[in-house]
Design a protein around this motif. Structure first.
Motif: not given
Length: 358
Positions: A52-57, A106-112, A155-156
């Motif tokens: 999980l990387s914000e750069d790959a959100a 997406t990475v963002k969906q999973v992180n959020d 990631y935050e």
């Protein structure tokens, strides 16, 4: 004991050269016990650590593909990719809903989603995934596939929760304004938040407002509220007039599926102290930031001290005994060593605060 469903489908049976049709009811027996039905099976299950990387959100976290569920009858099926921090899926969130046989969150969906489920940023944890199926319109027809687990480190980020709006006399009737937003923390149709519903031009008078699903007036819900305990309940009516309530700070709960609204009076927090504009005599109101779930203010402070307290009285207050950013009930005054413009944020759930000089 077998779990049996009896489903009636209406089929259109062609007559002649398809020039007309007649409706014919066909009844099917669906066995959910597993003897004559099959849950969706992921064809590319993965395990281990995922990045999980914000750069790959915006990139795809993973492509989940599955074999269709088999209900033993020609039924329309919807699939949901669920995710949870708990292996029993007791608090699961729906990542993707589809009628296709794959999902690409997406990475963002999973992180959020992980953060919304309570995952701490910067700390490794296991996330559990599962594909479930359901016959369209039949709640009792859910079949659950096998679980998958991935180890991640969130990631935050400021989560972009689904939002609705509460424009009213207290904030200039402005749909979309920062003051007057409710958020769906579980990414569903239930929205919550805390709003100070007080009209500065008439601080003791009743306050009117409406609820809008978008930051615009294209659709607005109103109606009549009924007093209940320390708040109100009512229904969302697209043709209703303005809601009206006594002035105060309210915790809102709005369900846009059930089309209901509930409001309960809650504590009104403010700053007080020699460092604040009002000194020790008058509180400086904080605003609730529903997206971050903190009380906050950007304000000019002078050298001195302050505390935060509820409802302009010394019944519930917080300070900092050790100067470490942790709030203690009735704690020591918080020192301001240098005058300037500051942004203050207070997390009254985690009992922490930040004070940043701008």
């Amino acid at each position: 004991m077998k779990n049996i469903l009896y489903i009636a489908l209406t089929l259109c049976v062609g007559l002649g050269l398809m020039s007309s049709c007649a409706e014919e009811d066909s009844k099917y027996t669906v066995d959910l016990s597993g003897e004559n039905s099959t849950a969706p099976t992921v064809s590319n299950p993965a395990s281990g650590t995922a990045d999980l990387s914000e750069d790959a959100a915006a990139e795809v976290f993973e492509v989940f593909e599955w074999v269709a569920a088999d209900y033993g009858a020609p039924v329309a099926v919807t699939y949901v990719l669920k995710m949870d921090v708990n292996q029993d899926f007791s608090t699961a969130t729906d990542l993707v809903t589809t009628e296709e046989l794959l999902a690409s969150p997406t990475v963002k969906q999973v992180n959020d989603g992980a953060i919304a489920l309570g995952a701490a940023t910067g700390e490794q944890l296991d996330l559990y995934f599962m594909v479930v199926s359901q016959i369209n319109g039949v709640e009792e027809s859910v079949l659950s596939g096998t679980e998958m687990v991935r180890t991640v480190t969130p990631y935050e980020v400021v989560i972009d929760y689904p939002t609705i709006y509460v424009p009213g006399a207290y904030q200039g009737w402005s749909p979309g304004a920062e003051n007057g937003r409710l958020y769906s923390y579980d990414f569903n149709k239930q929205y919550a938040g805390v709003i100070r519903v007080i009209d500065a031009a008439n601080p003791t008078g009743d306050v009117s407002f409406k609820v809008t699903p978008e930051p615009a007036w294209d659709l607005a819900w109103g109606g009549v509220l009924t007093a209940a305990g320390t708040g109100y309940t009512g229904d969302l009516d697209p043709s209703g007039g303005d809601f009206s309530v006594a002035p105060g700070v309210y915790a809102f709960s709005v369900d846009t599926d059930a089309m209901t609204i509930e409001m309960t009076k809650t504590d009104d927090w403010g700053l007080i102290g020699s460092a604040t504009p009002g000194g020790w005599d008058n509180d400086t109101d904080l605003l609730y930031n529903g997206q971050l779930r903190v009380w906050e203010i950007t304000v000019d402070l002078i050298e001195g001290e302050f505390k935060i307290r509820a409802n302009d009285e010394w019944v519930s207050d917080y300070g900092d005994d050790n100067g470490d950013g942790t709030l203690e009930a009735g704690g020591a005054n918080i020192a301001v060593s240098e005058a300037g413009n500051y942004t203050l944020q207070f997390d009254l759930t985690g009992l922490t605060y930040t004070m940043t000089k701008n």
